[in-house]
Design a protein around this motif. Sequence first.
Motif, PDB file in Angstrom:
ATOM      1  N   LEU A 344      29.683  39.280  50.251  1.00 56.97           N
ATOM      2  CA  LEU A 344      28.897  39.968  49.224  1.00 56.97           C
ATOM      3  C   LEU A 344      29.807  40.779  48.323  1.00 56.97           C
ATOM      4  N   TYR A 345      29.314  41.030  47.119  1.00 52.70           N
ATOM      5  CA  TYR A 345      30.136  41.640  46.061  1.00 52.70           C
ATOM      6  C   TYR A 345      29.237  42.612  45.317  1.00 52.70           C
ATOM      7  N   VAL A 346      29.686  43.858  45.111  1.00 46.65           N
ATOM      8  CA  VAL A 346      28.963  44.788  44.257  1.00 46.65           C
ATOM      9  C   VAL A 346      29.799  45.082  43.020  1.00 46.65           C
ATOM     10  N   ILE A 347      29.128  45.445  41.941  1.00 46.88           N
ATOM     11  CA  ILE A 347      29.763  45.593  40.632  1.00 46.88           C
ATOM     12  C   ILE A 347      30.464  46.946  40.505  1.00 46.88           C
ATOM     13  N   GLY A 348      31.735  46.901  40.088  1.00 46.14           N
ATOM     14  CA  GLY A 348      32.478  48.116  39.802  1.00 46.14           C
ATOM     15  C   GLY A 348      32.690  48.287  38.314  1.00 46.14           C
ATOM     16  N   GLY A 349      33.345  49.351  37.914  1.00 56.69           N
ATOM     17  CA  GLY A 349      33.566  49.619  36.497  1.00 56.69           C
ATOM     18  C   GLY A 349      34.444  48.583  35.817  1.00 56.69           C
ATOM     19  N   HIS A 350      35.475  48.095  36.518  1.00 54.71           N
ATOM     20  CA  HIS A 350      36.404  47.156  35.895  1.00 54.71           C
ATOM     21  C   HIS A 350      35.784  45.770  35.718  1.00 54.71           C
ATOM     22  N   GLU A 351      34.817  45.429  36.546  1.00 56.73           N
ATOM     23  CA  GLU A 351      34.121  44.154  36.345  1.00 56.73           C
ATOM     24  C   GLU A 351      33.436  44.114  34.985  1.00 56.73           C
ATOM     25  N   LEU A 352      33.003  45.256  34.485  1.00 55.99           N
ATOM     26  CA  LEU A 352      32.255  45.304  33.233  1.00 55.99           C
ATOM     27  C   LEU A 352      33.115  44.885  32.045  1.00 55.99           C
ATOM     28  N   VAL A 353      34.423  45.052  32.164  1.00 59.83           N
ATOM     29  CA  VAL A 353      35.346  44.605  31.128  1.00 59.83           C
ATOM     30  C   VAL A 353      35.854  43.200  31.452  1.00 59.83           C
ATOM     31  N   ASP A 354      36.128  42.968  32.730  1.00 57.37           N
ATOM     32  CA  ASP A 354      36.757  41.721  33.138  1.00 57.37           C
ATOM     33  C   ASP A 354      35.877  40.490  32.891  1.00 57.37           C
ATOM     34  N   VAL A 355      34.548  40.657  32.895  1.00 61.62           N
ATOM     35  CA  VAL A 355      33.672  39.501  32.710  1.00 61.62           C
ATOM     36  C   VAL A 355      33.468  39.149  31.242  1.00 61.62           C
TER      37      VAL A 355
END
Length: 563
Positions: A344-355
């Motif tokens: 499982l994976y939860v969303i962090g702050g850096h994912e918001l830019v990386d995607v």
Amino acid sequence: MLMKLNKKELTIRKELTALAETVPKVLTERIEQYPENKRRPVNKTIFKNDYFQLTYNTKKASLAIASKGDLVYSAIPYDTARNYIQRAAIQYLLHPEDIRRYIELHQTTLEKYLMLSIFQLTGSRVDENSFEVKQAYQAVLQNPLLEIQIAGRLMQHDETGALSANLAGKFLFSENKKTGIAGYISEYLNFAVSLANSLPLMIDGNDVKLLDTQVPLSIDNSLSIHSDIEPALTRLPEEVQSGIKNALVVADEAVVVNTEPLLRSKHGEELSRVRENYVAHSVPPDEAEKYFKNVHSTENRHLINVVSDVHAKDGKLPFINRHFNILAGDISDSHISDDEVAGLYVIGGHELVDVLPGILDRSAEPWDQWQPFFNYEWFEKWLKDPDDAWYLLPTGDHPFYEVVKKELEERFPQMAVLNNNSLLHENIRYIGLTIPVALVRRKKAQQRFILESLERLLGEDTTTPTVIVSHAPLFNELSLLPETSEAYNQEYICEEPEIEKLFERYNIIGAIHGHHHIPASSRRFKKVQFAGKKLFVVCSIYSKVNTGFELMSLLTGINQMQS
């Protein structure tokens, strides 16, 4: 005057009675021996010598070793390796051969540091195979107190990345002699041995625990009265040996000073001048990291592997685990995709830019799904400068996060991306909440979101053991961040009483978070008291020596109780 004295005596007796009810007897007996404890309501002296003391925090029920005011750990300004070096010192006492093997495993890394140290000191560039580097490497192996320091600094390198400031003082024997760290280590070892032979304790260089309590410290890696330190003693300088042997014989008295410790009373003005004129000689971590290669295995076999804050920059995960992974956010800074990692994976702050799409033209097709958010001021600011706009992010129930989730699902097809959803695995329910950052300024709205999400996801099932996973911690009560950290905000506490009631009603057993980049050496988990029950809190950031935390170590007892 007599009445006031009687009241004072009565107050002291009440405090001692309260301590006797909550503090182990072996500690209360020590507390009564030190008169200063009568005026200290929280941090009680348990044991001390000229340079160190062991204190017991009555609020947190915890023990800690601290140096006293006059002893200087290091003349190097902003030297952050003390805990690593203390851990290495204890490990050297217990397993000197293992410390030598650890250094030998890192020989190429150490030679890089020695090469850079020589350049910082002389301005001359030499390569790893030069006579100067080989000579400096042998100097480390010939001086046990420097060997301990080098092992500690290599631990720091593995956990936090490449070091760059004042390398000469840290790695070259000629310069290290001036730092006072060898004297600090000598006195620390004297105190630790004296302490372990006076009280039933386990000491690992960072934590101190009573031997008769259920604690996560390993007997094999902790100093106690049962430890065989004779093999290590024969390697240490004679003056250090004599001091430690004296500590074994006269455990209740201040030990002899063996090497010259650095004292503020003697060198205070000189230290102030050094700090005032200090030139760090440091370079950005990303620049320094290119000099080094990872000498550790990237694979672990944890059945439930917890990891966060990987921040991978080369397009692939730097660790391998073929079982169940819990990725607590900030995994990628380089558009990683992985078809095999599961869990499982939860969303962090850096994912918001990386995607986000890697093309500049916002009218292009990859930007289509992001078009609805261009109307939001926070989104435009986030695109321009994420580091300056994180506090503007919406709470975790916003449609924006659902688009982020879909992108992550495409890149990690075996992972369940939990955007305020739940998952059952091996009879444990995991609830993944989207909390990319700690929204202290909008704490009320954030905690209302947490409450409503948990009520919805928990439903009528009050018995299934449940773990809550989020990138930023839910609130301070369920965070591993220490109050002494610069990142700690005392306002980030739980102020929604219904959340506490909810925790009381349901079988919530623990929380997992990331975000704060807490080194594994500080600790990987703790047990906290919240809502009238004990919960575990885990924060397992990625490092070269820490590719994840085995959650099964905490869940085994829970599963046994449930069966």
